[in-house]
Design an enzyme around this catalytic site. Structure first.
Site, PDB file in Angstrom:
ATOM      1  N   SER A   1     -30.749 -13.709   9.827  1.00 13.31           N
ATOM      2  CA  SER A   1     -30.041 -15.334  10.649  1.00 13.31           C
ATOM      3  C   SER A   1     -31.217 -14.954  11.498  1.00 13.31           C
ATOM      4  O   SER A   1     -30.962 -15.836  12.362  1.00 13.31           O
ATOM      5  CB  SER A   1     -28.791 -15.340  11.038  1.00 13.31           C
ATOM      6  OG  SER A   1     -28.787 -13.759  11.676  1.00 13.31           O
TER       7      SER A   1
ATOM      8  N   ASP B   1     -22.143  -8.444  -1.298  1.00 15.07           N
ATOM      9  CA  ASP B   1     -23.352  -7.690  -1.314  1.00 15.07           C
ATOM     10  C   ASP B   1     -24.259  -9.040  -1.690  1.00 15.07           C
ATOM     11  O   ASP B   1     -24.216  -8.861  -3.521  1.00 15.07           O
ATOM     12  CB  ASP B   1     -24.705  -6.616  -1.253  1.00 15.07           C
ATOM     13  CG  ASP B   1     -26.101  -6.572  -0.740  1.00 15.07           C
ATOM     14  OD1 ASP B   1     -26.630  -7.885  -1.111  1.00 15.07           O
ATOM     15  OD2 ASP B   1     -26.292  -5.887  -0.318  1.00 15.07           O
TER      16      ASP B   1
ATOM     17  N   TYR C   1     -38.699 -16.751   7.658  1.00 11.56           N
ATOM     18  CA  TYR C   1     -36.871 -18.118   7.432  1.00 11.56           C
ATOM     19  C   TYR C   1     -36.296 -19.034   7.530  1.00 11.56           C
ATOM     20  O   TYR C   1     -36.064 -19.288   6.347  1.00 11.56           O
ATOM     21  CB  TYR C   1     -36.685 -16.494   9.336  1.00 11.56           C
ATOM     22  CG  TYR C   1     -35.191 -18.042   9.946  1.00 11.56           C
ATOM     23  CD1 TYR C   1     -33.700 -16.874   8.725  1.00 11.56           C
ATOM     24  CD2 TYR C   1     -34.402 -18.435  10.242  1.00 11.56           C
ATOM     25  CE1 TYR C   1     -32.405 -17.431   8.940  1.00 11.56           C
ATOM     26  CE2 TYR C   1     -33.666 -19.053  10.996  1.00 11.56           C
ATOM     27  CZ  TYR C   1     -32.606 -18.011  10.392  1.00 11.56           C
ATOM     28  OH  TYR C   1     -31.191 -18.574  10.689  1.00 11.56           O
TER      29      TYR C   1
ATOM     30  N   LEU D   1     -21.345 -15.945  13.839  1.00 17.79           N
ATOM     31  CA  LEU D   1     -20.689 -17.812  13.503  1.00 17.79           C
ATOM     32  C   LEU D   1     -19.727 -17.155  12.438  1.00 17.79           C
ATOM     33  O   LEU D   1     -18.219 -18.086  12.346  1.00 17.79           O
ATOM     34  CB  LEU D   1     -21.278 -18.657  12.480  1.00 17.79           C
ATOM     35  CG  LEU D   1     -22.374 -18.909  13.901  1.00 17.79           C
ATOM     36  CD1 LEU D   1     -23.661 -19.695  13.377  1.00 17.79           C
ATOM     37  CD2 LEU D   1     -21.994 -19.150  14.974  1.00 17.79           C
TER      38      LEU D   1
HETATM   39  P1  NAI Z   1     -24.935 -12.648  11.998  1.00 18.45           P
HETATM   40  O1  NAI Z   1     -26.568 -12.544  11.054  1.00 18.45           O
HETATM   41  O2  NAI Z   1     -24.225 -12.941  13.216  1.00 18.45           O
HETATM   42  O3  NAI Z   1     -24.231 -13.303  10.348  1.00 18.45           O
HETATM   43  C1  NAI Z   1     -24.758 -13.380   9.300  1.00 18.45           C
HETATM   44  C2  NAI Z   1     -23.857 -11.994   8.267  1.00 18.45           C
HETATM   45  O4  NAI Z   1     -24.255 -12.273   6.534  1.00 18.45           O
HETATM   46  C3  NAI Z   1     -24.175 -10.678   8.998  1.00 18.45           C
HETATM   47  O5  NAI Z   1     -22.571 -10.353   8.865  1.00 18.45           O
HETATM   48  C4  NAI Z   1     -24.602  -9.834   7.475  1.00 18.45           C
HETATM   49  O6  NAI Z   1     -23.683  -8.863   7.648  1.00 18.45           O
HETATM   50  C5  NAI Z   1     -24.535 -11.313   6.727  1.00 18.45           C
HETATM   51  N1  NAI Z   1     -25.211 -10.523   5.457  1.00 18.45           N
HETATM   52  C6  NAI Z   1     -26.341 -10.654   5.721  1.00 18.45           C
HETATM   53  N2  NAI Z   1     -27.193 -10.188   4.787  1.00 18.45           N
HETATM   54  C7  NAI Z   1     -26.280 -10.080   3.859  1.00 18.45           C
HETATM   55  C8  NAI Z   1     -26.542  -9.918   2.290  1.00 18.45           C
HETATM   56  N3  NAI Z   1     -27.564  -9.133   1.494  1.00 18.45           N
HETATM   57  N4  NAI Z   1     -24.767  -9.607   1.959  1.00 18.45           N
HETATM   58  C9  NAI Z   1     -23.996  -9.959   2.078  1.00 18.45           C
HETATM   59  N5  NAI Z   1     -23.735 -10.870   3.815  1.00 18.45           N
HETATM   60  C10 NAI Z   1     -24.828 -10.171   3.687  1.00 18.45           C
HETATM   61  O7  NAI Z   1     -25.577 -14.898  11.951  1.00 18.45           O
HETATM   62  P2  NAI Z   1     -24.939 -15.855  12.641  1.00 18.45           P
HETATM   63  O8  NAI Z   1     -25.407 -16.295  13.721  1.00 18.45           O
HETATM   64  O9  NAI Z   1     -23.482 -15.695  12.370  1.00 18.45           O
HETATM   65  O10 NAI Z   1     -25.275 -17.532  11.399  1.00 18.45           O
HETATM   66  C11 NAI Z   1     -24.705 -17.449  10.692  1.00 18.45           C
HETATM   67  C12 NAI Z   1     -25.688 -18.392   9.194  1.00 18.45           C
HETATM   68  O11 NAI Z   1     -26.212 -19.221  10.423  1.00 18.45           O
HETATM   69  C13 NAI Z   1     -27.043 -17.285   8.823  1.00 18.45           C
HETATM   70  O12 NAI Z   1     -27.233 -18.181   7.902  1.00 18.45           O
HETATM   71  C14 NAI Z   1     -27.913 -18.250  10.018  1.00 18.45           C
HETATM   72  O13 NAI Z   1     -29.315 -18.051   9.210  1.00 18.45           O
HETATM   73  C15 NAI Z   1     -27.559 -19.964  10.254  1.00 18.45           C
HETATM   74  N6  NAI Z   1     -27.904 -19.766  11.353  1.00 18.45           N
HETATM   75  C16 NAI Z   1     -27.120 -19.794  12.513  1.00 18.45           C
HETATM   76  C17 NAI Z   1     -27.617 -19.997  14.141  1.00 18.45           C
HETATM   77  C18 NAI Z   1     -27.162 -19.393  14.741  1.00 18.45           C
HETATM   78  O14 NAI Z   1     -27.413 -20.626  16.013  1.00 18.45           O
HETATM   79  N7  NAI Z   1     -25.691 -18.565  15.135  1.00 18.45           N
HETATM   80  C19 NAI Z   1     -28.526 -21.364  13.931  1.00 18.45           C
HETATM   81  C20 NAI Z   1     -29.249 -21.609  12.786  1.00 18.45           C
HETATM   82  C21 NAI Z   1     -28.458 -21.277  11.682  1.00 18.45           C
HETATM   83  C1  15L Z   2     -31.705 -19.336  13.462  1.00 13.80           C
HETATM   84  O1  15L Z   2     -31.734 -19.934  12.647  1.00 13.80           O
HETATM   85  C2  15L Z   2     -30.667 -18.245  14.195  1.00 13.80           C
HETATM   86  O2  15L Z   2     -30.433 -17.819  13.407  1.00 13.80           O
HETATM   87  C3  15L Z   2     -29.888 -18.260  15.674  1.00 13.80           C
HETATM   88  O3  15L Z   2     -30.273 -16.378  15.634  1.00 13.80           O
HETATM   89  C4  15L Z   2     -30.738 -19.168  16.487  1.00 13.80           C
HETATM   90  O4  15L Z   2     -32.297 -17.922  17.246  1.00 13.80           O
HETATM   91  C5  15L Z   2     -31.406 -20.237  16.358  1.00 13.80           C
HETATM   92  O5  15L Z   2     -31.595 -20.484  15.263  1.00 13.80           O
HETATM   93  C6  15L Z   2     -32.459 -20.636  17.519  1.00 13.80           C
HETATM   94  O6  15L Z   2     -33.112 -21.336  17.411  1.00 13.80           O
HETATM   95  O7  15L Z   2     -31.551 -20.664  18.633  1.00 13.80           O
END
Ligand code: NAI
Ligand code: 15L
Length: 278
Positions: A84, A60, A145, A23
């Site tokens: 995530s 980090d 989570y 994202l």
């Molecule tokens: P992603 O896993 O692709 O990106 C998360 C990023 O955080 C990664 O690039 C990772 O390197 C970084 N990260 C992890 N641990 C870290 C640390 N200790 N220090 C610094 N960076 C760190 O996840 P995505 O899909 O891009 O999601 C972004 C956010 O949105 C997350 O917080 C996720 O929980 C939340 N989210 C995403 C959803 C989705 O459908 N993609 C749904 C609900 C929530």
């Molecule tokens: C989340 O919170 C996750 O970050 C994403 O990878 C998806 O699994 C999403 O929820 C979901 O519930 O579809």
């Protein structure tokens, strides 16, 4: 992709954590027009080098001193960084519990005005599929989570009521290019709507501490639209267009994945330390 650019952005330096993630890459281009400078941060390398109005600041989130340096001069944050998916507790704790504490505490020290926190539908993942859920309903997290996102929302409340930092906590559904399966017909958030929602969360006046669900205009949705009017968010997309294509993709009948809103996350964990048998 077209990017709406504000000729005189209201935000000076905007920090995007998790900038190298899925994202983060979707939001990077659309956020550039909302601020004078976009500070990009992740613990892994960015896909593209920083542009003219961007800074690359690797960090980090589990390192408190490093996060304090990261927030220096930052007016607003879009906080995506962290684990995530459902993972063992210790891994979640470092990134999502310590990390969110470090972020808010550094924001307080830096005088940051607003945080947009990427929370998740998994805060309420143990409600039955089909049930209507509102941000005011009691949480029912479906794993560590989901609990970590609830903790982040708690930090948002603390730093608003004690320290005046505004937050918008977005309980994002499934933010993918297209809905992946039947569950996604309820939980989907298109990338275009995600960009609009985050922009609204950054710019809406006087939000205080607001929790809202982040989904598109899906007729099969489970989540209320509470908070959308306050933000001025009006989704443009709908998962219904994919109903014929993905409606047959379901979890095994009777399984927790098919029964509860968290879907596949109900099949993950609990995790035992390596070597322990039960
Ligand atoms: P992603 O896993 O692709 O990106 C998360 C990023 O955080 C990664 O690039 C990772 O390197 C970084 N990260 C992890 N641990 C870290 C640390 N200790 N220090 C610094 N960076 C760190 O996840 P995505 O899909 O891009 O999601 C972004 C956010 O949105 C997350 O917080 C996720 O929980 C939340 N989210 C995403 C959803 C989705 O459908 N993609 C749904 C609900 C929530
Ligand atoms: C989340 O919170 C996750 O970050 C994403 O990878 C998806 O699994 C999403 O929820 C979901 O519930 O579809």
């Amino acid at each position: 992709m077209t990017v709406d650019s504000d000729p005189s952005p209201a935000i000076g330096t905007l920090l995007l954590t998790g900038a190298a993630g899925t994202l983060g890459r979707v939001l990077r281009a659309s956020l550039a027009g909302s601020c004078a400078r976009l500070r990009l941060s992740d613990r892994r390398p960015l896909e593209l080098p920083p542009g003219e109005h961007e800074e690359d600041h690797p960090c980090d989130l589990s390192d408190r001193a490093a996060v304090e340096r990261l927030l220096e001069g930052v007016e607003a944050v879009v906080h995506l960084g962290g684990v995530s998916v459902e993972r063992p507790y210790e891994e979640i704790a470092r990134a999502n519990l310590d990390g969110v504490f470090h972020l808010y505490e550094a924001a307080r020290l830096a005088g940051t005005r607003r945080v947009v926190f990427a929370s998740s539908n998994h805060v309420t993942g143990c409600y039955p599929q089909g049930a209507s859920v509102d941000p005011a309903d009691p949480p029912r997290p479906d794993g560590y989570y989901g609990v970590s996102k609830l903790f982040g929302e708690g930090m948002a409340q603390l730093y608003w009521f004690r320290h005046g930092i505004e937050s918008v906590c977005l309980r994002i559904g499934t933010a993918t290019e297209t809905p992946p399966d039947r569950r996604g017909l309820s939980t989907w958030l298109s990338h275009r709507d995600l960009q609009a929602l985050v922009r609204a969360a950054l710019t809406a006046p006087s939000v205080g501490c607001l929790v809202t669900y982040g989904i598109s205009a899906n007729p099969a949705r489970w989540y209320s639209d509470s908070g959308w009017a306050a933000l001025g968010y009006a989704p443009q997309d709908s998962a219904a267009a994919w109903a014929d294509e993905v409606g047959h993709r379901v979890f095994p009948e009777g399984s927790p994945m098919a029964r509860l809103q968290g879907g596949s996350f109900l099949d993950l964990g609990p995790f035992e330390p390596a070597g322990r048998s039960s």
